[in-house]
Design a protein around this motif. Structure first.
Motif, PDB file in Angstrom:
ATOM      1  N   UNK A   1      21.818 -44.492  -3.816  1.00  0.00           N
ATOM      2  CA  UNK A   1      21.249 -43.194  -4.172  1.00  0.00           C
ATOM      3  C   UNK A   1      20.482 -42.681  -2.960  1.00  0.00           C
ATOM      4  N   UNK A   2      20.709 -41.417  -2.606  1.00  0.00           N
ATOM      5  CA  UNK A   2      20.014 -40.828  -1.459  1.00  0.00           C
ATOM      6  C   UNK A   2      19.782 -39.345  -1.724  1.00  0.00           C
ATOM      7  N   UNK A   3      19.073 -38.723  -0.817  1.00  0.00           N
ATOM      8  CA  UNK A   3      18.816 -37.283  -0.856  1.00  0.00           C
ATOM      9  C   UNK A   3      18.297 -36.830  -2.220  1.00  0.00           C
ATOM     10  N   UNK A   4      17.340 -37.567  -2.759  1.00  0.00           N
ATOM     11  CA  UNK A   4      16.781 -37.251  -4.072  1.00  0.00           C
ATOM     12  C   UNK A   4      15.781 -36.107  -3.930  1.00  0.00           C
ATOM     13  N   UNK A   5      15.962 -35.081  -4.748  1.00  0.00           N
ATOM     14  CA  UNK A   5      15.013 -33.972  -4.796  1.00  0.00           C
ATOM     15  C   UNK A   5      14.673 -33.705  -6.252  1.00  0.00           C
ATOM     16  N   UNK A   6      13.926 -32.682  -6.506  1.00  0.00           N
ATOM     17  CA  UNK A   6      13.544 -32.357  -7.873  1.00  0.00           C
ATOM     18  C   UNK A   6      14.688 -31.865  -8.740  1.00  0.00           C
ATOM     19  N   UNK A   7      15.824 -31.489  -8.118  1.00  0.00           N
ATOM     20  CA  UNK A   7      16.933 -30.947  -8.904  1.00  0.00           C
ATOM     21  C   UNK A   7      18.301 -31.515  -8.531  1.00  0.00           C
ATOM     22  N   UNK A   8      18.364 -32.446  -7.580  1.00  0.00           N
ATOM     23  CA  UNK A   8      19.670 -33.002  -7.210  1.00  0.00           C
ATOM     24  C   UNK A   8      19.513 -34.362  -6.548  1.00  0.00           C
ATOM     25  N   UNK A   9      20.643 -35.048  -6.404  1.00  0.00           N
ATOM     26  CA  UNK A   9      20.689 -36.332  -5.708  1.00  0.00           C
ATOM     27  C   UNK A   9      22.112 -36.588  -5.282  1.00  0.00           C
ATOM     28  N   UNK A  10      22.294 -37.557  -4.394  1.00  0.00           N
ATOM     29  CA  UNK A  10      23.620 -37.969  -3.950  1.00  0.00           C
ATOM     30  C   UNK A  10      23.787 -39.445  -4.290  1.00  0.00           C
ATOM     31  N   UNK A  11      24.912 -39.775  -4.928  1.00  0.00           N
ATOM     32  CA  UNK A  11      25.236 -41.170  -5.225  1.00  0.00           C
ATOM     33  C   UNK A  11      26.583 -41.488  -4.595  1.00  0.00           C
ATOM     34  N   UNK A  12      26.701 -42.707  -4.077  1.00  0.00           N
ATOM     35  CA  UNK A  12      27.989 -43.157  -3.556  1.00  0.00           C
ATOM     36  C   UNK A  12      28.146 -44.636  -3.845  1.00  0.00           C
ATOM     37  N   UNK A  13      29.386 -45.060  -3.986  1.00  0.00           N
ATOM     38  CA  UNK A  13      29.679 -46.476  -4.166  1.00  0.00           C
ATOM     39  C   UNK A  13      29.869 -47.104  -2.794  1.00  0.00           C
ATOM     40  N   UNK A  14      29.378 -48.329  -2.641  1.00  0.00           N
ATOM     41  CA  UNK A  14      29.506 -49.017  -1.360  1.00  0.00           C
ATOM     42  C   UNK A  14      29.878 -50.466  -1.587  1.00  0.00           C
ATOM     43  N   UNK A  15      30.963 -50.874  -0.938  1.00  0.00           N
ATOM     44  CA  UNK A  15      31.361 -52.275  -0.934  1.00  0.00           C
ATOM     45  C   UNK A  15      30.642 -52.992   0.201  1.00  0.00           C
ATOM     46  N   UNK A  16      30.547 -54.318   0.141  1.00  0.00           N
ATOM     47  CA  UNK A  16      29.997 -55.065   1.280  1.00  0.00           C
ATOM     48  C   UNK A  16      30.771 -54.741   2.561  1.00  0.00           C
ATOM     49  N   UNK A  17      30.094 -54.817   3.697  1.00  0.00           N
ATOM     50  CA  UNK A  17      30.671 -54.423   4.984  1.00  0.00           C
ATOM     51  C   UNK A  17      31.956 -55.166   5.352  1.00  0.00           C
ATOM     52  N   UNK A  18      32.115 -56.412   4.915  1.00  0.00           N
ATOM     53  CA  UNK A  18      33.289 -57.189   5.312  1.00  0.00           C
ATOM     54  C   UNK A  18      34.546 -56.835   4.510  1.00  0.00           C
ATOM     55  N   UNK A  19      34.436 -55.940   3.532  1.00  0.00           N
ATOM     56  CA  UNK A  19      35.598 -55.533   2.739  1.00  0.00           C
ATOM     57  C   UNK A  19      36.158 -54.211   3.267  1.00  0.00           C
ATOM     58  N   UNK A  20      37.272 -53.758   2.684  1.00  0.00           N
ATOM     59  CA  UNK A  20      37.992 -52.607   3.250  1.00  0.00           C
ATOM     60  C   UNK A  20      37.413 -51.243   2.885  1.00  0.00           C
ATOM     61  N   UNK A  21      36.485 -51.158   1.923  1.00  0.00           N
ATOM     62  CA  UNK A  21      35.876 -49.878   1.571  1.00  0.00           C
ATOM     63  C   UNK A  21      36.690 -49.039   0.603  1.00  0.00           C
ATOM     64  N   UNK A  22      37.873 -49.500   0.222  1.00  0.00           N
ATOM     65  CA  UNK A  22      38.696 -48.794  -0.754  1.00  0.00           C
ATOM     66  C   UNK A  22      38.414 -49.409  -2.119  1.00  0.00           C
ATOM     67  N   UNK A  23      38.161 -48.559  -3.113  1.00  0.00           N
ATOM     68  CA  UNK A  23      37.761 -49.100  -4.411  1.00  0.00           C
ATOM     69  C   UNK A  23      38.274 -48.193  -5.529  1.00  0.00           C
ATOM     70  N   UNK A  24      38.518 -48.795  -6.690  1.00  0.00           N
ATOM     71  CA  UNK A  24      38.903 -48.034  -7.876  1.00  0.00           C
ATOM     72  C   UNK A  24      37.724 -47.174  -8.344  1.00  0.00           C
ATOM     73  N   UNK A  25      38.008 -46.196  -9.191  1.00  0.00           N
ATOM     74  CA  UNK A  25      36.936 -45.398  -9.792  1.00  0.00           C
ATOM     75  C   UNK A  25      36.058 -46.273 -10.673  1.00  0.00           C
TER      76      UNK A  25
END
Length: 64
Positions: free
Chosen positions: A23-47
């Motif tokens: 979770x990042x960029x938290x404000x009083x009316x919005x935020x950003x969420x992203x999924x993150x795999x560990x660095x040693x994996x390929x970064x591709x993930x199912x929903x």
């Protein structure tokens, strides 16, 4: 929200690789969420489904 606190949790376990929610960029009316795999994996993930809750920072006493 004047001082929001965000609690987020990956509620599903789709795919074979672990993932966390960032979770990042938290404000009083919005935020950003992203999924993150560990660095040693390929970064591709199912929903995934992410549950989250936003509350006002502070100490609160409930009426009951």
């Amino acid at each position: 929200y004047d001082d929001p606190v965000v609690i987020a949790h990956v509620a599903t376990g789709n795919g074979f690789q672990p993932v966390n929610v960032r979770v990042s960029e938290v404000s009083g009316s919005s935020l950003v969420m992203q999924l993150q795999e560990p660095n040693h994996l390929d970064g591709v993930h199912f929903n995934e489904t992410v549950n989250y809750m936003v509350v006002e920072a502070g100490r609160w006493v409930l009426p009951d």
